[in-house]
Design an enzyme around this catalytic site. Structure first.
Site, PDB file in Angstrom:
ATOM      1  N   SER A  66      -4.654   2.442   6.789  1.00 22.83           N
ATOM      2  CA  SER A  66      -4.902   3.853   7.118  1.00 22.83           C
ATOM      3  C   SER A  66      -6.358   4.109   7.513  1.00 22.83           C
ATOM      4  O   SER A  66      -6.622   5.008   8.294  1.00 22.83           O
ATOM      5  CB  SER A  66      -4.576   4.732   5.912  1.00 22.83           C
ATOM      6  OG  SER A  66      -3.322   4.397   5.405  1.00 22.83           O
ATOM      7  N   HIS A 103       2.109   6.701  11.773  1.00 26.12           N
ATOM      8  CA  HIS A 103       1.674   5.302  11.716  1.00 26.12           C
ATOM      9  C   HIS A 103       2.137   4.618  12.991  1.00 26.12           C
ATOM     10  O   HIS A 103       3.319   4.642  13.309  1.00 26.12           O
ATOM     11  CB  HIS A 103       2.354   4.604  10.525  1.00 26.12           C
ATOM     12  CG  HIS A 103       1.405   4.010   9.544  1.00 26.12           C
ATOM     13  ND1 HIS A 103       0.907   2.759   9.689  1.00 26.12           N
ATOM     14  CD2 HIS A 103       0.872   4.501   8.408  1.00 26.12           C
ATOM     15  CE1 HIS A 103       0.094   2.494   8.665  1.00 26.12           C
ATOM     16  NE2 HIS A 103       0.062   3.551   7.875  1.00 26.12           N
ATOM     17  N   HIS A 125       4.662  -0.073   3.294  1.00 24.98           N
ATOM     18  CA  HIS A 125       4.309   0.354   1.939  1.00 24.98           C
ATOM     19  C   HIS A 125       5.543   0.414   1.048  1.00 24.98           C
ATOM     20  O   HIS A 125       6.640   0.727   1.511  1.00 24.98           O
ATOM     21  CB  HIS A 125       3.677   1.753   1.970  1.00 24.98           C
ATOM     22  CG  HIS A 125       2.452   1.854   2.815  1.00 24.98           C
ATOM     23  ND1 HIS A 125       2.517   2.123   4.168  1.00 24.98           N
ATOM     24  CD2 HIS A 125       1.139   1.714   2.503  1.00 24.98           C
ATOM     25  CE1 HIS A 125       1.282   2.141   4.652  1.00 24.98           C
ATOM     26  NE2 HIS A 125       0.437   1.903   3.676  1.00 24.98           N
ATOM     27  N   TYR A 127       6.083   2.767  -1.010  1.00 21.97           N
ATOM     28  CA  TYR A 127       6.574   4.153  -1.062  1.00 21.97           C
ATOM     29  C   TYR A 127       7.485   4.501   0.113  1.00 21.97           C
ATOM     30  O   TYR A 127       8.163   5.512   0.090  1.00 21.97           O
ATOM     31  CB  TYR A 127       5.417   5.166  -1.171  1.00 21.97           C
ATOM     32  CG  TYR A 127       4.428   5.173  -0.021  1.00 21.97           C
ATOM     33  CD1 TYR A 127       4.744   5.719   1.221  1.00 21.97           C
ATOM     34  CD2 TYR A 127       3.149   4.647  -0.191  1.00 21.97           C
ATOM     35  CE1 TYR A 127       3.831   5.728   2.256  1.00 21.97           C
ATOM     36  CE2 TYR A 127       2.225   4.657   0.833  1.00 21.97           C
ATOM     37  CZ  TYR A 127       2.575   5.204   2.062  1.00 21.97           C
ATOM     38  OH  TYR A 127       1.671   5.192   3.080  1.00 21.97           O
ATOM     39  N   GLU A 128       7.495   3.648   1.154  1.00 19.74           N
ATOM     40  CA  GLU A 128       8.417   3.890   2.270  1.00 19.74           C
ATOM     41  C   GLU A 128       9.848   3.521   1.877  1.00 19.74           C
ATOM     42  O   GLU A 128      10.788   3.800   2.616  1.00 19.74           O
ATOM     43  CB  GLU A 128       8.002   3.061   3.485  1.00 19.74           C
ATOM     44  CG  GLU A 128       6.714   3.518   4.118  1.00 19.74           C
ATOM     45  CD  GLU A 128       6.291   2.598   5.248  1.00 19.74           C
ATOM     46  OE1 GLU A 128       6.953   2.586   6.298  1.00 19.74           O
ATOM     47  OE2 GLU A 128       5.292   1.870   5.071  1.00 19.74           O
ATOM     48  N   ALA A 155      -7.492   1.892   2.859  1.00 15.40           N
ATOM     49  CA  ALA A 155      -8.184   3.121   2.469  1.00 15.40           C
ATOM     50  C   ALA A 155      -7.948   3.260   0.971  1.00 15.40           C
ATOM     51  O   ALA A 155      -6.863   2.945   0.488  1.00 15.40           O
ATOM     52  CB  ALA A 155      -7.586   4.299   3.206  1.00 15.40           C
ATOM     53  N   MET A 258      -2.622   2.121  -2.326  1.00 14.17           N
ATOM     54  CA  MET A 258      -1.168   1.934  -2.368  1.00 14.17           C
ATOM     55  C   MET A 258      -0.730   0.718  -1.538  1.00 14.17           C
ATOM     56  O   MET A 258       0.362   0.719  -0.962  1.00 14.17           O
ATOM     57  CB  MET A 258      -0.475   3.196  -1.839  1.00 14.17           C
ATOM     58  CG  MET A 258      -0.850   4.468  -2.585  1.00 14.17           C
ATOM     59  SD  MET A 258      -0.105   5.933  -1.853  1.00 14.17           S
ATOM     60  CE  MET A 258      -1.067   7.241  -2.641  1.00 14.17           C
ATOM     61  N   SER A 259      -1.577  -0.283  -1.477  1.00  8.87           N
ATOM     62  CA  SER A 259      -1.227  -1.427  -0.615  1.00  8.87           C
ATOM     63  C   SER A 259      -1.956  -2.695  -1.076  1.00  8.87           C
ATOM     64  O   SER A 259      -2.455  -2.778  -2.192  1.00  8.87           O
ATOM     65  CB  SER A 259      -1.635  -1.114   0.829  1.00  8.87           C
ATOM     66  OG  SER A 259      -3.040  -1.035   0.934  1.00  8.87           O
ATOM     67  N   ASN A 282     -12.020   8.905  -0.333  1.00 10.87           N
ATOM     68  CA  ASN A 282     -12.128  10.077  -1.218  1.00 10.87           C
ATOM     69  C   ASN A 282     -12.575   9.566  -2.587  1.00 10.87           C
ATOM     70  O   ASN A 282     -12.321   8.409  -2.920  1.00 10.87           O
ATOM     71  CB  ASN A 282     -10.765  10.790  -1.346  1.00 10.87           C
ATOM     72  CG  ASN A 282      -9.664   9.860  -1.798  1.00 10.87           C
ATOM     73  OD1 ASN A 282      -9.217   8.987  -1.064  1.00 10.87           O
ATOM     74  ND2 ASN A 282      -9.236  10.022  -3.037  1.00 10.87           N
ATOM     75  N   HIS A 296      -4.042  13.367   2.464  1.00  9.42           N
ATOM     76  CA  HIS A 296      -3.899  12.298   3.450  1.00  9.42           C
ATOM     77  C   HIS A 296      -4.800  12.528   4.679  1.00  9.42           C
ATOM     78  O   HIS A 296      -5.310  11.583   5.274  1.00  9.42           O
ATOM     79  CB  HIS A 296      -2.433  12.242   3.870  1.00  9.42           C
ATOM     80  CG  HIS A 296      -2.087  11.028   4.655  1.00  9.42           C
ATOM     81  ND1 HIS A 296      -2.361   9.757   4.200  1.00  9.42           N
ATOM     82  CD2 HIS A 296      -1.517  10.876   5.870  1.00  9.42           C
ATOM     83  CE1 HIS A 296      -1.957   8.878   5.107  1.00  9.42           C
ATOM     84  NE2 HIS A 296      -1.454   9.535   6.132  1.00  9.42           N
TER      85      HIS A 296
HETATM   86  N1  HPA Z   1      -5.290   7.080  -4.415  1.00  6.97           N
HETATM   87  C1  HPA Z   1      -4.371   6.219  -3.943  1.00  6.97           C
HETATM   88  N2  HPA Z   1      -4.372   5.783  -2.696  1.00  6.97           N
HETATM   89  C2  HPA Z   1      -5.341   6.217  -1.881  1.00  6.97           C
HETATM   90  C3  HPA Z   1      -6.334   7.112  -2.313  1.00  6.97           C
HETATM   91  C4  HPA Z   1      -6.294   7.569  -3.656  1.00  6.97           C
HETATM   92  O1  HPA Z   1      -7.135   8.358  -4.108  1.00  6.97           O
HETATM   93  N3  HPA Z   1      -7.137   7.341  -1.253  1.00  6.97           N
HETATM   94  C5  HPA Z   1      -6.674   6.615  -0.222  1.00  6.97           C
HETATM   95  N4  HPA Z   1      -5.566   5.927  -0.590  1.00  6.97           N
END
Ligand code: HPA
Length: 327
Positions: A66, A103, A125, A127-128, A155, A258-259, A282, A296
């Site tokens: 991402s 994506h 992912h 979560y998909e 990310a 998440m990856s 973040n 996101h």
């Molecule tokens: N948490 C989980 N996955 C993420 C985050 C987060 O704060 N930022 C970018 N991917």
């Protein structure tokens, strides 16, 4: 209706693959028993399909997540390859499909700094709805194509208070939280042609590449934004609660995403040398009084803002990997 008639020897009947979106959904999301796992032969078919159309052997595999162009085309790393040959995921036999909205899912072959590479533009992912072995399958395809080094990017939320948004963390280790819960991409029968039943993970991330990456960062005057630390992966798709983040921090995690972890486990199983880094998009909120929400959009925005720096960083890393292989 969906039934086992769609399956031949545990695999999906190819003639039926091109059917309705229901069938695609069935294939992508529903059929996830052990019998549906990719065999060595299935992955060989995928690799052969690609090899027949790409006139060079990629040395480095790059997973662009991402933060690195999974959501945009122009200006991203995969876009910068010389002599690009692109394969949308849906055109590749046995490949999963990207389901994340926005994506751009494709495999891009080309040269970066003169080095033959293959980029995953967008990844898969958990979560998909994909099981971990399916998320990580492209890594095995890379291996069979001749890739020796993997650069996995992601990310991530920053847990370490010394980090800032836009910083980069070289991953020195990970905490496989999903593995703690009994979920691992290597679960099930092991095929020794990929790797051993019980692969070690204490040396998952190449110390040599981390050292070299730091040198590259210094040359590029990025030393103030480069860190080293521990990444942890949760299944998502929700961002974490305050209590969860506090727990992860206590466990020793510096970033959360998440990856990546399942891709790295799969890569190390088949003996690829791995470098991974997180772009901090973040800072994780670990205070109940702060009512901001991670989202996101900011993840993608920070990726775009850092696009040029990251591209340069990866270009230089690839050059260095190729030099170290020639030694
Ligand atoms: N948490 C989980 N996955 C993420 C985050 C987060 O704060 N930022 C970018 N991917």
């Amino acid at each position: 209706m969906m039934n086992t008639a769609y399956k031949v020897n545990g695999n999906i009947d190819k003639k039926l693959r091109l059917g309705s979106t229901d069938e695609e959904f069935f294939e992508n999301h529903v059929l996830h028993t052990d019998n549906d796992k990719y065999t060595y032969e299935t992955i060989t078919e995928t690799a052969n399909f690609l090899r027949q159309q790409v006139p060079f052997k990629p040395m480095v595999g790059i997973i662009c997540g991402s933060g690195m162009g999974a959501y945009w085309d122009e200006g991203c790393l995969a876009d910068a390859l010389d002599g690009k040959i692109e394969f949308p995921y849906e055109s590749i036999p046995h490949f999963p499909r990207s389901t994340v909205e926005g994506h751009v899912g494709k495999l891009v072959f080309g040269h970066l700094s003169g080095v033959p590479v293959v980029c995953m533009k967008g990844r898969f992912h958990y979560y998909e709805g994909y099981p971990l072995w399916k998320c990580a399958m492209p890594v095995r395809v890379m291996k069979l194509l001749g890739v020796t080094h993997l650069i996995a990017t992601n990310a991530a939320g920053g847990l370490n208070p010394n980090f800032k948004v836009g910083d980069i963390m070289l991953v020195k280790d990970h905490i496989n939280l999903m593995g703690f819960a009994g979920n691992n991409p290597l679960q099930g029968p092991n095929d020794e042609r990929f790797g051993p039943r019980f692969p070690p993970m204490n040396t998952a991330y190449s110390r040599e590449l981390i050292r070299e990456a730091k040198k590259v960062a210094k040359e590029l005057k990025m030393q103030d934004i480069i860190h080293e630390g521990v990444y942890t992966c949760l299944g998502g798709p929700n961002f974490e609660t305050v209590a969860e983040l506090r727990m992860l921090s206590m466990l020793g995690a510096d970033t959360v995403g998440m990856s990546t972890v399942h891709e790295v486990i799969t890569a190390r199983h088949c003996n690829l040398t791995v470098l991974a880094f997180s772009l901090i998009t973040n800072m994780c909120i670990t205070d109940y009084e702060i009512r901001d929400n991670p989202n996101h959009e900011e993840v993608i925005d920070v990726g775009k803002q850092r696009e040029d720096v990251l591209k340069l960083f990866v270009q230089n890393l690839v050059k260095l990997i190729s030099k170290s292989c020639k030694k």
